[in-house]
Enzyme design. Structure first.
Site, PDB file in Angstrom:
ATOM      1  N   TYR A 122      14.338  32.633 -65.334  1.00 52.65           N
ATOM      2  CA  TYR A 122      14.979  31.318 -65.388  1.00 52.65           C
ATOM      3  C   TYR A 122      13.934  30.202 -65.379  1.00 52.65           C
ATOM      4  O   TYR A 122      13.979  29.286 -66.213  1.00 52.65           O
ATOM      5  CB  TYR A 122      15.929  31.167 -64.201  1.00 52.65           C
ATOM      6  CG  TYR A 122      16.621  29.827 -64.121  1.00 52.65           C
ATOM      7  CD1 TYR A 122      17.741  29.546 -64.914  1.00 52.65           C
ATOM      8  CD2 TYR A 122      16.174  28.836 -63.242  1.00 52.65           C
ATOM      9  CE1 TYR A 122      18.389  28.330 -64.835  1.00 52.65           C
ATOM     10  CE2 TYR A 122      16.815  27.607 -63.157  1.00 52.65           C
ATOM     11  CZ  TYR A 122      17.912  27.364 -63.954  1.00 52.65           C
ATOM     12  OH  TYR A 122      18.555  26.145 -63.882  1.00 52.65           O
TER      13      TYR A 122
ATOM     14  N   SER B  46      14.615  21.788 -65.492  1.00 51.16           N
ATOM     15  CA  SER B  46      14.800  22.052 -64.068  1.00 51.16           C
ATOM     16  C   SER B  46      13.482  21.810 -63.349  1.00 51.16           C
ATOM     17  O   SER B  46      12.400  21.901 -63.945  1.00 51.16           O
ATOM     18  CB  SER B  46      15.241  23.512 -63.835  1.00 51.16           C
ATOM     19  OG  SER B  46      15.185  23.865 -62.465  1.00 51.16           O
TER      20      SER B  46
END
Length: 339
Positions: free
Chosen positions: A244, A231
């Site tokens: 995350y 990501s």
């Protein structure tokens, strides 16, 4: 016959006859080749010549919320996973792929793309996502490819081992592994982030990748490919996704290290780093409603990406065309240039 043996035949007639004969022979050869060659794909991509800024929905989006893990079928607007728009060209013909999180979002788009590129596909998902997963299985089978559905929780090590072995058994082997499933839950403060939530994020995003990849190594052979989903959060972490973002940074390091470790085995390892993408994570991760409504507007494109727009990166990294590419992170973030 020589020209001297038949004075009635001029050099011009002789050469003309030879050229004509060669031409006829060549045309016949071309016709035979055309009969045996695969049909040329001439249809243009639906977005060819169009402005990508206006290709898909822009914010503001409708106010909406879901419980984790979320369903694509309940999103407004529904994401485009390539159900109608992705066109394949045989780049993965005969390959056998396992994709985690293949029911919706990026995993679903990758599953559809892989099938249309000629691969047989096994998808993993949670039991709560069965309705979305059934749609994907139907789409894979519609392409004449083998589709295998394996629901289960990848935060359990023994299940991860079973997942890989079942996928390889039912597909008849394993050539491509896509570690895509992810867990995200937004927390405004570290004081609100419980050990339980932190643990679940790491087990889903990092431990499962480790367990599944380790189990897959007994099946993957030279020419195989592993593609992990990282990501932009790995390089540009948001304040409300500490757990995350840090798992995504771990995925980047894992990808680069493993690529070096197994290079001599002829197995490539790469990662894709999505920016803002319109997936079920968005309405189900606890994102503040004002951020959901305006999701993606901060990108230079002024909109979030649709899953179908990132699937071609996974196809390329999984294909033999990328034979010299390993240990890389390919980013798709609408022009922000994070990586």
């Amino acid at each position: 016959m020589s020209q001297q043996s038949n004075p009635g035949i001029s050099r011009r007639h002789l050469v003309g006859g030879l050229v004509g004969g060669v031409a006829v022979s060549a045309m016949a050869g071309q016709a035979r080749a055309a009969e045996s060659a695969p049909a040329t794909i001439t249809a243009a991509h639906p977005l060819t010549g169009k402005n990508p800024l206006d290709a898909y929905p822009k914010p503001p989006f409708e106010r909406q919320t879901q419980e984790l893990p979320g369903l694509a079928s309940k999103m407004i607007p529904r994401p485009d996973h390539g159900e109608q728009s992705y066109k394949g060209s045989g780049r993965l013909t005969g390959r056998k792929a396992l994709i985690t999180g293949g029911d919706s979002g990026i995993g679903r788009a990758v599953a559809i793309a892989f099938a249309r590129e000629g691969a047989d596909v096994a998808i993993n998902y949670l039991s709560q996502e069965e309705s979305d997963a059934k749609e994907v299985i139907d789409l894979i089978r519609a392409e004449g490819r083998k589709a295998v559905a394996i629901p289960g929780d990848i935060t359990n090590e023994s299940f991860c081992q079973k997942l890989v072995n079942d996928a390889a058994s039912q597909l008849g082997g394993l050539d491509i592994l896509v570690n895509n499933a992810g867990h995200q839950r937004n927390h405004a403060s570290i004081l609100d982030l419980s050990t339980e939530d932190f643990d679940k994020t790491y087990k889903t995003n990092v431990y499962a990748m480790f367990w599944i990849t380790k189990a897959a190594m007994q099946h993957l052979k030279a020419g195989a490919a592993i593609v992990n989903t990282a990501s932009v959060q790995a390089g540009k972490p948001g304040a409300d996704v500490l757990d995350y973002a840090s798992t995504k940074a771990a995925i980047v390091a894992f990808t680069k290290g493993l690529a070096k470790q197994i290079a001599k085995q002829g197995i490539r390892v790469n990662a894709v780093a999505p920016g803002p993408y319109w997936t079920p994570l968005q309405p189900s991760c606890g994102k503040p409603m004002e951020k959901l409504v305006s999701f993606g507007e901060e990108s230079p494109y002024g909109r979030p990406g649709q899953p179908v727009e990132i699937a071609p990166l996974y196809v390329t990294l999984a294909s033999a065309e990328a034979s010299y590419t390993s240990g890389q992170v390919w980013c798709s973030d609408g022009g922000s240039g994070t990586f």
